[in-house]
Design an enzyme around this catalytic site. Structure first.
Site, short mmCIF file in Angstrom:
data_model
loop_
_atom_site.label_atom_id
_atom_site.label_comp_id
_atom_site.label_asym_id
_atom_site.label_seq_id
_atom_site.Cartn_x
_atom_site.Cartn_y
_atom_site.Cartn_z
N LEU B 78 0.80 -1.22 0.00
CA LEU B 78 0.00 0.00 0.00
C LEU B 78 0.84 1.27 0.00
CD1 LEU B 78 -2.74 -1.33 2.43
CD2 LEU B 78 -2.73 -1.38 -0.06
N ASP B 131 23.36 -12.13 4.82
CA ASP B 131 23.68 -13.02 3.70
C ASP B 131 25.18 -13.21 3.55
OD1 ASP B 131 23.16 -14.55 1.30
OD2 ASP B 131 23.76 -12.79 0.15
#
Lengths: 167, 167, 167, 167, 167, 167
Positions: B78, B131
């Site tokens: 949104l 990561d």
């Protein structure tokens, strides 16, 4: 030097690089991650009030998390593109926090793990929850985003030492 | 009911919807957010060792955060598409955590705030750090991702009550 | 130190960062870039033979260039999202090369230039031409991709010294 | 008509189309490409001065190239989505140009080649270098972007006749 | 030749091109579009049974439509990037079809219309509904996707002759 | 309850979720879909007049459809990322409609069907045709978008009962 003691995403010159997964074996791999959005008790009450309303806040965050998992390699520079066979996101209230707990599961049969996909799903679902409630509570915190467990792959199964693993 | 006590992203039927920002005034808006990646002391030491290597870990995460801020409206269902005029991400070691602290700033002149852009930059930068170090430390946690301050807009300036605001 | 003698995309610590364009004036800005795909004469002849076929090779590359211009800020880490009002790509045969010349024009009214959008359109159109002809000629080269001219903005109009500017 | 003398991306009616790779055999495929950014000697000196600064210019371009390789099928209309197992980008100064040389390698085990992925990585890395230095030198040229070598696949190994192949 | 009798997305040579909207005036622009997914009565009954289940089918399609509207310029080659200020998607059962009706509204203050954004939201929401029910009914049809009304812009307000406009 | 009588994209709690395809067998899968853009006869005549012009309208829509098929999992929330081996889009005039008919074929060897990819290609190609002709005919309708046939997979081959299948 063991695999446990170097940053695999840096080459010998210290340059960021994608790990070559071409030689890894294809196995069934599953990763489960969790995260929390901590908020004022009134904010949690507002999200929980009204069946449909609550449903849409949670449904929107769940969809955002699933879609984000599929875009992980677009967002995290050194992640490999993957063919996920399943992503699931669940969101539940934690009254003692108070706030919401997000759990995501990612699965594939492939040459590399899906930890980042599960963590990305959790992070974007948490951000979406923040977005939808920020008009009433800007001070919310996204916290304790972590990997709960991973299975498959050469390094074998792993559970977070501070958790009871895949719940 | 005051603006402070309803979820603006739900319409009267409780359906998720974009807030209409067409009537809002264009002002200079700035948001600053932070987040942390908590890790084992050995992991932090490894990231900090070797100038070039360290540089590339941090540079990669910074670039990932900046690029993610620009894609916020693609990720958060949104959020409005925005024309950011500036995004900055800084990453620093916090020995007492131990771990890394990520701070992101987003700015634009427009009709809606840039909180989500700053928070998205922080989250993706944290995920990128995870990561790059996950081969040595899967138990790392992304924690305390929150908005530090926002300026501009009808509701005026805001600082997180638990922080000293824009640092 | 003059504006002409530092890398604006690095902050004082030498970290890559988006330039803040918030203070720049909104002006009409146009950039024109060109590039070439050099190929064997037989390859050019093949592309030129057959009306419909030729049309589709060129149309595909033109569409790819236009679409890429709109995604420049997704591809180039420190580029700002922009609201382009016009992108045009033209492709013509250059028998003396032999090969194809791609020219792209990007325009907007905004606070920052559109050089990267024009150059990205040229580069991706050239890559698309390469892709469509690579089965017959892998040795093709993409060459002389450069900015021909820019107008608008504080620094004023500019034409490439080695060209006759916007053609 | 031999495979070498028609444009495989056009169907019999001359319409652009994706080549069907479903019948191709899965093999290990590697492609290496290169490209150059030619610039004024002062520009190269500026990029090379200052360790951290230089590092960030090069690191940013390298990351941009790696990320672009993963998005090749989004950018080049008739490219197949691929599961790259490795992408690497290196950037080095070429004093005699003067300028920078970018080399990219892409690898996967699959049914179609990765030439376009390597070339896209090179092109976007070059554009990123241009972007970061354009404030001081708009006349830079991206030049000699070409495939150096490919291995794997039915058509076998190939080296660019004007190069010494994979360096 | 009047503006009404040529294809504005082709230049004088018949080449596809983006219309230049730089000279257009900024006005408030709204577009409303609709579309239908026609299905077997049992399929509609299944979607409508079970409060939560129904909610999630509809919520997922609504979110997909809103997100797609924001990506229109990425999907439709000659569409301009736009800064939508509002997108809304509603989905309701139409027992007489039988099936579901999707309506989307897009709004912005800008130089070009938002018809394509509203139509894209409708189309992707319909495809999402199809996706979620296709296991029970592959024969569903997406039908009567059309613009209901547009307001704002030089050409003024317009209502589809076969409808009662914005409902 | 048979596989034919539940919505597979909802879990037991009625929450939207990706179907787990990890256990499905890899087979060659093909899906063919069609759709129509109904327009005024003058609009169709205008699109058909002028060889080059017509070519570019149709080529642009075909490219848009092919590119959209590759992005299906980005657009439809619960679709899996797939490695398509082939996508083809054809567009032809239907004088009796009057209007244009779009047909798309998607193919892969994999664990899940490609119906959504074919339908997405059709829908985006139709939207692109609408976009290019909307200046002369806003009342056009996209209609009868449906799956014509699918082959491969556990559930076997399927042809739309109201069609003659793959044409």
């Amino acid at each position: 030097m063991s695999d446990e003691a170097r940053l695999t995403h840096l080459d010998e010159q210290g340059r960021a690089t994608m790990v070559d997964v071409g030689g890894k074996v294809e196995t069934e791999r599953v990763a489960i991650a969790e995260g929390f959005v901590k908020m004022a008790p009134e904010t949690l009450a507002l999200i929980q009030s009204g069946g449909a309303a609550k449903g849409d806040v949670v449904a929107t965050a769940r969809i955002a998390g699933i879609m984000a998992a599929k875009r992980t390699s677009d967002l995290i520079p050194l992640c490999h593109p993957l063919m996920l066979t399943k992503v699931a996101v669940t969101i539940e209230a934690v009254d003692t926090l108070p706030g919401l707990r997000v759990e995501a599961m990612a699965r594939l049969k492939g040459q590399t793990g899906v930890e980042m996909e599960a963590l990305t799903a959790v992070s974007i679902a948490c951000l979406t929850l923040y977005d939808m409630a920020k008009a009433v509570d800007k001070a919310m915190e996204i916290t304790s985003v972590r990997l709960l467990s991973k299975t498959g792959g050469k390094s074998g199964d792993w559970n977070h030492p501070g958790s009871d693993g895949a719940r």
